[in-house]
Design a protein around this motif. Structure first.
Motif, short mmCIF file in Angstrom:
data_model
loop_
_atom_site.label_atom_id
_atom_site.label_comp_id
_atom_site.label_asym_id
_atom_site.label_seq_id
_atom_site.Cartn_x
_atom_site.Cartn_y
_atom_site.Cartn_z
N ALA A 194 -15.47 9.89 0.82
CA ALA A 194 -14.94 10.57 -0.10
C ALA A 194 -16.02 10.74 -1.56
N GLY B 44 -13.54 4.64 2.72
CA GLY B 44 -12.15 4.13 3.19
C GLY B 44 -11.65 4.03 4.50
N GLN C 156 -2.84 10.10 6.82
CA GLN C 156 -1.66 10.72 6.38
C GLN C 156 -0.62 9.89 5.72
N GLY D 6 -3.68 14.38 -0.94
CA GLY D 6 -3.08 15.53 -0.28
C GLY D 6 -1.90 15.26 0.35
N ALA E 287 -7.68 7.07 -0.82
CA ALA E 287 -7.05 8.47 -0.44
C ALA E 287 -7.36 9.49 -1.48
N ALA F 89 3.45 -3.59 7.17
CA ALA F 89 2.99 -2.48 6.66
C ALA F 89 1.37 -2.71 6.33
N GLY G 127 -5.71 -1.37 -0.98
CA GLY G 127 -6.30 -1.24 0.59
C GLY G 127 -6.59 0.35 0.84
N CYS H 80 -13.34 14.90 0.78
CA CYS H 80 -13.31 13.97 1.87
C CYS H 80 -13.63 14.27 2.98
N ARG I 30 -2.59 -14.06 0.87
CA ARG I 30 -2.77 -13.43 2.39
C ARG I 30 -1.71 -13.93 3.26
N VAL I 31 -1.37 -13.22 3.91
CA VAL I 31 -0.40 -13.53 5.21
C VAL I 31 -1.10 -14.31 6.22
N TRP J 296 -5.25 -3.24 8.84
CA TRP J 296 -5.37 -4.57 9.26
C TRP J 296 -3.83 -4.91 9.96
N GLY K 183 0.92 -1.18 -0.24
CA GLY K 183 -0.17 0.02 -0.26
C GLY K 183 0.68 1.14 -0.07
N VAL L 161 -0.45 8.51 2.78
CA VAL L 161 0.01 8.95 1.27
C VAL L 161 1.24 9.79 1.39
N MET L 162 1.12 10.82 2.36
CA MET L 162 2.16 11.94 2.45
C MET L 162 3.26 11.61 3.06
N TRP M 39 -17.26 7.00 -2.22
CA TRP M 39 -16.75 5.94 -1.66
C TRP M 39 -16.35 6.26 -0.10
N HIS N 208 -13.75 7.00 6.68
CA HIS N 208 -13.82 8.25 6.31
C HIS N 208 -14.42 8.25 4.80
C1 LIG Z 1 -11.42 8.81 2.13
C2 LIG Z 1 -9.78 9.18 2.64
C3 LIG Z 1 -9.09 9.86 2.14
C4 LIG Z 1 -7.82 9.93 2.35
N1 LIG Z 1 -6.93 11.23 2.05
C5 LIG Z 1 -5.59 11.15 2.45
C6 LIG Z 1 -4.80 12.23 1.74
O1 LIG Z 1 -5.40 13.17 1.15
N2 LIG Z 1 -3.41 12.28 2.27
C7 LIG Z 1 -2.97 11.13 2.93
O2 LIG Z 1 -1.80 11.17 2.93
N3 LIG Z 1 -3.42 10.05 3.09
C8 LIG Z 1 -5.17 10.12 3.06
N4 LIG Z 1 -5.81 9.00 3.50
C9 LIG Z 1 -5.10 8.09 4.34
C10 LIG Z 1 -4.15 7.22 3.52
O3 LIG Z 1 -5.19 6.31 2.83
C11 LIG Z 1 -3.78 6.08 4.51
O4 LIG Z 1 -3.05 6.61 5.84
C12 LIG Z 1 -2.77 5.14 4.05
O5 LIG Z 1 -3.41 4.67 2.64
C13 LIG Z 1 -2.24 3.94 4.91
O6 LIG Z 1 -1.11 3.49 4.11
P1 LIG Z 1 -0.85 2.01 4.57
O7 LIG Z 1 0.27 1.43 3.51
O8 LIG Z 1 -0.72 1.81 5.94
O9 LIG Z 1 -2.31 1.02 4.21
P2 LIG Z 1 -2.74 0.43 3.11
O10 LIG Z 1 -2.61 1.28 1.88
O11 LIG Z 1 -4.28 0.12 3.21
O12 LIG Z 1 -1.87 -0.80 2.51
C14 LIG Z 1 -1.93 -1.87 3.45
C15 LIG Z 1 -2.02 -3.16 2.32
O13 LIG Z 1 -1.85 -4.15 3.36
C16 LIG Z 1 -2.55 -5.38 2.72
N5 LIG Z 1 -2.81 -6.49 3.84
C17 LIG Z 1 -3.40 -6.40 4.98
N6 LIG Z 1 -3.61 -7.41 5.48
C18 LIG Z 1 -2.94 -8.33 4.78
C19 LIG Z 1 -2.68 -9.82 4.94
N7 LIG Z 1 -2.93 -10.61 5.78
N8 LIG Z 1 -1.84 -10.12 3.71
C20 LIG Z 1 -1.63 -9.64 2.83
N9 LIG Z 1 -2.05 -8.11 2.59
C21 LIG Z 1 -2.63 -7.68 3.54
C22 LIG Z 1 -3.89 -4.67 2.24
O14 LIG Z 1 -4.29 -5.30 1.33
C23 LIG Z 1 -3.25 -3.33 1.98
O15 LIG Z 1 -2.84 -3.26 0.45
C24 LIG Z 1 -7.04 9.09 3.08
C25 LIG Z 1 -7.88 7.92 3.42
C26 LIG Z 1 -9.31 7.88 3.21
C27 LIG Z 1 -9.84 6.42 3.64
#
Ligand SMILES: Cc1cc2nc3c(=O)[nH]c(=O)nc-3n(C[C@H](O)[C@H](O)[C@H](O)COP(=O)(O)OP(=O)(O)OC[C@H]3O[C@@H](n4cnc5c(N)ncnc54)[C@H](O)[C@@H]3O)c2cc1C
Length: 385
Positions: free
Chosen positions: A228, A311, A341, A51, A48, A203, A43, A267, A174-175, A207, A14, A343-344, A309, A226
């Motif tokens: 959007a 998320g 946050q 931003g 997002a 990461a 995920g 959002c 799936r892990v 989850w 992600g 993405v940032m 949607w 949240h």
């Molecule tokens: C509506 C909305 C708007 C947002 N806007 C922003 C924004 O403008 N700027 C910003 O910075 N952030 C924004 N965010 C927040 C941002 O989306 C998250 O903080 C970020 O995507 C989290 O990243 P991550 O890598 O931790 O999780 P994810 O991107 O969810 O990645 C985790 C990955 O782990 C995988 N996974 C989980 N469990 C397992 C398993 N057992 N086996 C294999 N794979 C697994 C999932 O499939 C997923 O792909 C927004 C979120 C939402 C919902």
């Protein structure tokens, strides 16, 4: 059935796992990323709205996001892919003395960290965003170097570059376990195979807690929903991300910006929070956010919404991520709890994780890791989490 050994296995392709794989591959580390989704970013990443700001109040987030802005703003020139980066800045509006105080107070730490952000009065702010409702507008902050991107295009771009440098990705897997022997990580287990690994990086975003359970740790990450949406395209009229932190019935804040396509994406943060993993949209959300947005920017009144949607934000008790090695299990690391946050933070964080794993930490890194330590006391909440 996979039996290969990797230096590092990352759970989750992600916002965090994908740029981490890129940074590791670039450092010559043999890395495997496993994701249960069919491709990167399925995920929270693709939910997002993109931003990317360095204007936080916490030095850890400031440093990581500054690096992300460097990476994203130079990406197309360096690698050729368009990730829809735009240095449009961020505007936080103030319509009451309360927001004015919150935003002005934040300027003190932000300036101390050298961030380009300033307070603008009503007239100056209307020069930047002419369509804001002027009635009651006191002013706001403007940070011109912040921007926005397409989260999914960025994730794909990192994936392509990571793959080119030798990172391996396994999708649709799936892990299901992390093998630990003698207190040390040995392997990552999935529903399709076992992969030897010296280091496992959690990461897994929303989850992450479930992955912690696999090694007997309780990570305090709880997802909340949240909502959007995106409108039809219109001629370009808006450069910055606009953020309104005024609470209103049903929501604490909302933010929006205009995409390169001309569409507006927005959002909202529900209040009280909707805890859990349910990603079905609600019928209450669109009328609520539409009313708020049209009040803030009356010219949006006739804009039609194309799609909505829901998320998940992976939330922590204090609104800041959890990053660090587990003390209990050698070789297990978390990069979780990105809240709103990821993405940032992801690209800057990915490089930090690579330096942790290759033993090349800088003094700044140590400071960041102390702030984001999974073992910290969750005493203070960041103001704009
Ligand atoms: C509506 C909305 C708007 C947002 N806007 C922003 C924004 O403008 N700027 C910003 O910075 N952030 C924004 N965010 C927040 C941002 O989306 C998250 O903080 C970020 O995507 C989290 O990243 P991550 O890598 O931790 O999780 P994810 O991107 O969810 O990645 C985790 C990955 O782990 C995988 N996974 C989980 N469990 C397992 C398993 N057992 N086996 C294999 N794979 C697994 C999932 O499939 C997923 O792909 C927004 C979120 C939402 C919902």
């Amino acid at each position: 059935m996979g039996t290969r050994h990797y230096d590092v296995a990352v759970i989750g392709a992600g916002s965090v796992g994908t740029p981490t794989a890129l940074a590791l591959a670039r450092a010559g580390v043999e890395v495997l990323v496993v994701d249960s989704g069919p491709s990167v970013g399925q995920g929270s990443n693709k939910a997002a709205i993109g931003g990317v700001r360095a204007t936080h109040s916490d030095p850890a987030k400031i440093r990581l996001s500054l690096r992300t802005i460097e990476i994203m703003s130079g990406w197309q020139e360096t690698y050729g892919q368009n990730i829809e980066w735009k240095s449009g800045g961020y505007v936080f509006v103030a319509y009451t003395p309360h927001e004015e105080k919150v935003l002005r107070d934040l300027l003190v730490p932000q300036h101390a960290y050298g961030l380009a952000i300033e307070w603008l009065d009503t007239r100056q702010l209307l020069d930047i965003v002419p369509d804001l409702n002027p009635r009651g507008l006191i002013g706001g902050t403007y940070s011109p170097h912040d921007g926005h991107c397409s989260p999914l295009l960025a994730c794909h771009a990192f994936y392509e570059e990571a793959t080119r440098l030798g990172a391996a990705f396994r999708f649709g897997e799936r892990v299901t376990g992390v093998e630990v022997q003698g207190g040390r990580v040995q392997a990552l287990e999935t529903n399709k195979g076992v992969y030897g690994a010296d280091v496992v990086v959690n990461a897994a975003g929303p989850w992450a807690r479930e992955m912690g359970v696999l090694v007997g740790l309780d990570h305090p990450v709880r997802p909340d929903s949240h909502e959007a949406g995106v409108t039809e395209p219109v001629a370009h009229f808006l450069d910055p991300m606009v953020v309104d932190i005024r609470p209103a019935p049903g929501s604490s804040n909302y933010y929006f910006h205009q995409l390169a396509s001309g569409q507006l994406t927005f959002c909202i943060s529900p209040q009280p929070p909707i805890m859990g993993e349910d990603c079905r949209e609600t019928s209450a959300f669109l009328p609520m956010v539409a009313r708020r947005m049209v009040d803030l920017m009356p010219r949006l009144a006739n804009l039609r919404v194309r799609r909505t949607w829901r998320g998940l934000y992976p939330m922590t008790p204090d609104g800041s991520p959890l990053v660090g090695w587990a003390r209990e299990i050698e070789g297990y690391m978390v990069a979780i709890g990105m809240c709103g946050q990821g993405v940032m933070l992801g690209p800057g964080l990915g490089e930090l994780l690579a330096r942790m794993i290759t033993g090349r930490l800088t003094p700044d890194d140590h400071e960041i890791l102390e702030i984001l330590s999974p073992y910290r006391e969750f005493a203070v909440q960041e103001t704009l989490k």
